[in-house]
Scaffold this motif. Sequence first.
Motif, PDB file in Angstrom:
ATOM      1  N   PHE A  86       0.823  -1.206   0.000  1.00 50.30           N
ATOM      2  CA  PHE A  86       0.000   0.000   0.000  1.00 50.30           C
ATOM      3  C   PHE A  86       0.859   1.259   0.000  1.00 50.30           C
ATOM      4  CE2 PHE A  86      -2.336   3.357   2.269  1.00 50.30           C
ATOM      5  CZ  PHE A  86      -3.395   3.515   1.389  1.00 50.30           C
ATOM      6  N   VAL A  87       1.888   1.275   0.828  1.00 49.60           N
ATOM      7  CA  VAL A  87       2.756   2.456   0.895  1.00 49.60           C
ATOM      8  C   VAL A  87       3.487   2.653  -0.425  1.00 49.60           C
ATOM      9  CG1 VAL A  87       4.805   3.415   2.018  1.00 49.60           C
ATOM     10  CG2 VAL A  87       2.991   2.418   3.397  1.00 49.60           C
ATOM     11  N   ILE A  88       3.991   1.580  -1.014  1.00 51.34           N
ATOM     12  CA  ILE A  88       4.667   1.698  -2.310  1.00 51.34           C
ATOM     13  C   ILE A  88       3.678   2.179  -3.375  1.00 51.34           C
ATOM     14  CG2 ILE A  88       5.748   0.362  -4.167  1.00 51.34           C
ATOM     15  CD1 ILE A  88       7.177  -1.236  -1.989  1.00 51.34           C
ATOM     16  N   PHE A  89       2.460   1.658  -3.350  1.00 48.04           N
ATOM     17  CA  PHE A  89       1.432   2.114  -4.286  1.00 48.04           C
ATOM     18  C   PHE A  89       1.212   3.620  -4.143  1.00 48.04           C
ATOM     19  CE2 PHE A  89      -3.102   3.186  -4.757  1.00 48.04           C
ATOM     20  CZ  PHE A  89      -3.231   3.000  -6.127  1.00 48.04           C
ATOM     21  N   MET A  90       1.099   4.092  -2.909  1.00 48.47           N
ATOM     22  CA  MET A  90       0.871   5.526  -2.683  1.00 48.47           C
ATOM     23  C   MET A  90       2.077   6.359  -3.136  1.00 48.47           C
ATOM     24  SD  MET A  90      -2.177   5.647  -1.726  1.00 48.47           S
ATOM     25  CE  MET A  90      -2.311   7.365  -1.307  1.00 48.47           C
ATOM     26  N   ILE A  91       3.282   5.859  -2.894  1.00 50.62           N
ATOM     27  CA  ILE A  91       4.485   6.585  -3.326  1.00 50.62           C
ATOM     28  C   ILE A  91       4.531   6.664  -4.848  1.00 50.62           C
ATOM     29  CG2 ILE A  91       7.014   6.441  -3.446  1.00 50.62           C
ATOM     30  CD1 ILE A  91       6.920   5.327  -0.564  1.00 50.62           C
ATOM     31  N   VAL A  92       4.293   5.537  -5.512  1.00 54.01           N
ATOM     32  CA  VAL A  92       4.321   5.515  -6.982  1.00 54.01           C
ATOM     33  C   VAL A  92       3.215   6.396  -7.552  1.00 54.01           C
ATOM     34  CG1 VAL A  92       3.977   4.035  -9.009  1.00 54.01           C
ATOM     35  CG2 VAL A  92       5.458   3.291  -7.155  1.00 54.01           C
ATOM     36  N   LYS A  93       2.033   6.329  -6.950  1.00 52.20           N
ATOM     37  CA  LYS A  93       0.919   7.170  -7.416  1.00 52.20           C
ATOM     38  C   LYS A  93       1.264   8.650  -7.267  1.00 52.20           C
ATOM     39  CE  LYS A  93      -3.992   7.799  -6.827  1.00 52.20           C
ATOM     40  NZ  LYS A  93      -5.100   7.008  -7.262  1.00 52.20           N
ATOM     41  N   SER A  94       1.854   9.022  -6.126  1.00 50.15           N
ATOM     42  CA  SER A  94       2.252  10.419  -5.907  1.00 50.15           C
ATOM     43  C   SER A  94       3.342  10.838  -6.880  1.00 50.15           C
ATOM     44  CB  SER A  94       2.742  10.610  -4.471  1.00 50.15           C
ATOM     45  OG  SER A  94       1.728  10.305  -3.568  1.00 50.15           O
ATOM     46  N   ALA A  95       4.309   9.962  -7.096  1.00 46.97           N
ATOM     47  CA  ALA A  95       5.402  10.280  -8.022  1.00 46.97           C
ATOM     48  C   ALA A  95       4.869  10.452  -9.442  1.00 46.97           C
ATOM     49  CB  ALA A  95       6.468   9.195  -7.983  1.00 46.97           C
ATOM     50  N   ASN A  96       3.951   9.572  -9.852  1.00 47.20           N
ATOM     51  CA  ASN A  96       3.369   9.698 -11.192  1.00 47.20           C
ATOM     52  C   ASN A  96       2.563  10.983 -11.332  1.00 47.20           C
ATOM     53  OD1 ASN A  96       4.489   7.313 -12.070  1.00 47.20           O
ATOM     54  ND2 ASN A  96       2.659   6.095 -11.667  1.00 47.20           N
ATOM     55  N   LYS A  97       1.832  11.355 -10.293  1.00 47.17           N
ATOM     56  CA  LYS A  97       1.052  12.597 -10.321  1.00 47.17           C
ATOM     57  C   LYS A  97       1.985  13.803 -10.425  1.00 47.17           C
ATOM     58  CE  LYS A  97      -2.855  14.836  -9.942  1.00 47.17           C
ATOM     59  NZ  LYS A  97      -3.870  14.805 -10.978  1.00 47.17           N
ATOM     60  N   ALA A  98       3.070  13.779  -9.639  1.00 45.59           N
ATOM     61  CA  ALA A  98       4.038  14.878  -9.690  1.00 45.59           C
ATOM     62  C   ALA A  98       4.694  14.948 -11.069  1.00 45.59           C
ATOM     63  CB  ALA A  98       5.094  14.700  -8.604  1.00 45.59           C
ATOM     64  N   LYS A  99       5.010  13.781 -11.630  1.00 42.34           N
ATOM     65  CA  LYS A  99       5.620  13.733 -12.957  1.00 42.34           C
ATOM     66  C   LYS A  99       4.654  14.274 -14.009  1.00 42.34           C
ATOM     67  CE  LYS A  99       8.197  10.342 -15.649  1.00 42.34           C
ATOM     68  NZ  LYS A  99       8.508   8.914 -15.768  1.00 42.34           N
ATOM     69  N   GLU A 100       3.382  13.909 -13.872  1.00 45.73           N
ATOM     70  CA  GLU A 100       2.347  14.379 -14.795  1.00 45.73           C
ATOM     71  C   GLU A 100       2.190  15.890 -14.708  1.00 45.73           C
ATOM     72  OE1 GLU A 100      -2.379  14.019 -14.611  1.00 45.73           O
ATOM     73  OE2 GLU A 100      -1.385  12.081 -14.821  1.00 45.73           O
ATOM     74  N   LEU A 101       2.170  16.426 -13.481  1.00 45.84           N
ATOM     75  CA  LEU A 101       2.035  17.876 -13.310  1.00 45.84           C
ATOM     76  C   LEU A 101       3.253  18.607 -13.858  1.00 45.84           C
ATOM     77  CD1 LEU A 101       0.460  18.052  -9.734  1.00 45.84           C
ATOM     78  CD2 LEU A 101      -0.651  18.526 -11.924  1.00 45.84           C
ATOM     79  N   THR A 102       4.433  18.037 -13.643  1.00 49.22           N
ATOM     80  CA  THR A 102       5.655  18.657 -14.157  1.00 49.22           C
ATOM     81  C   THR A 102       5.647  18.661 -15.677  1.00 49.22           C
ATOM     82  OG1 THR A 102       6.864  17.911 -12.212  1.00 49.22           O
ATOM     83  CG2 THR A 102       8.171  18.550 -14.104  1.00 49.22           C
TER      84      THR A 102
END
Length: 143
Positions: A86-102
């Motif tokens: 779950f924690v890895i899922f949340m980290i990857v989801k956050s990283a992908n969102k940040a990458k998408e926004l960037t």
Amino acid sequence: MKKFFAEFKEFINKGSVLDLAVGVIIGGAFSGIVNALIDNIINPLIACIGGTDIGFAFEIIKGNEATKVNLGAFISAIINFLIISFVIFMIVKSANKAKELTAKKEKEEEAVTTKVCPFCKSEIAIDATKCPHCTADQPEEAE
């Protein structure tokens, strides 16, 4: 042999290998945190709620030999896996969102803000109606 070491050096210097090494080290450190969470918080809560310690085990006796089956350790491993996943899922989801926004921000910044004057070939503002270099009137562009 020299070529072998040169290839090995090139392999090690690739970013993905270094990223993997960092990931493994952080994963090892993170597993200590998760184990502490399981042992010190989740196991006692389950013991309070269910009235049974999660560390329960039983022995199977066959002849003169006894085999210990530790169901509590297995349940702890499953809970540990679920928390880490779950924690890895949340980290990857956050990283992908940040990458998408960037990427979206970079795309907006790359928007065309200039055009080339068809007469003097100088770069001018996209909304200019007259070239500041040759003073030629700019033709209206159809959209």
